[in-house]
Design a protein around this motif. Structure first.
Motif, mmCIF file in Angstrom:
data_model
loop_
_atom_site.group_PDB
_atom_site.id
_atom_site.type_symbol
_atom_site.label_atom_id
_atom_site.label_comp_id
_atom_site.label_asym_id
_atom_site.label_seq_id
_atom_site.Cartn_x
_atom_site.Cartn_y
_atom_site.Cartn_z
ATOM 1 N N ALA A 5 46.679 32.219 42.758
ATOM 2 C CA ALA A 5 47.181 32.614 41.444
ATOM 3 C C ALA A 5 48.686 32.781 41.545
ATOM 4 C CB ALA A 5 46.535 33.930 41.012
ATOM 5 N N ILE A 79 46.678 29.023 38.042
ATOM 6 C CA ILE A 79 45.832 28.922 39.227
ATOM 7 C C ILE A 79 46.022 27.504 39.750
ATOM 8 C CG2 ILE A 79 43.503 29.032 40.197
ATOM 9 C CD1 ILE A 79 44.380 31.714 39.061
ATOM 10 N N VAL A 108 43.118 33.556 45.759
ATOM 11 C CA VAL A 108 42.011 33.851 44.862
ATOM 12 C C VAL A 108 40.722 33.970 45.671
ATOM 13 C CG1 VAL A 108 40.615 32.944 42.944
ATOM 14 C CG2 VAL A 108 43.111 32.675 42.908
#
Length: 113
Positions: A5, A79, A108
């Motif tokens: 992220a 992302i 993540v």
């Protein structure tokens, strides 16, 4: 490949987006997608349109706005699916907000189905 992220933020009381930044975002978005590393992106509306929810000892408290320990607000995130944190950092430094704010690069966690 792992996902990261790229969380971008800035302090509105100090600085903010410059004129012409929209074209920088369009260019960045195209570059991320063309490179095949794009997974998801979202920008957020102004912090004043948010709510902060906390639960302490079973009691729920809802406040208008965001809970910020500093003056910085999260403006959005990308992302990306890249080889490692170094590759993610390379993408983070290209985010227009990095010029006047900052970008957190966070791995993540992906839970199995």
């Amino acid at each position: 490949m792992p996902k990261f992220a790229l969380i971008y933020q800035y302090e509105p009381a100090v600085t903010g987006p410059a004129g012409g930044e929209v074209s920088d975002w369009v260019t960045y978005d195209k570059e991320v997608r063309d490179a095949g590393v794009f997974v998801y992106e979202a920008g957020f509306h102004e912090a004043s349109t948010a709510r902060t929810v906390s639960v302490r000892d079973g009691a729920t408290v809802v406040d208008d706005g965001v809970a910020a320990s500093s003056g910085a607000i999260v403006a959005g995130l990308y992302i990306v699916d890249v080889a490692d944190i170094n590759a993610a950092t390379s993408w983070a430094q290209k985010i227009p907000t990095a010029r006047y704010g900052s970008v957190d690069v966070r791995p993540v966690v992906e839970y199995g189905d």
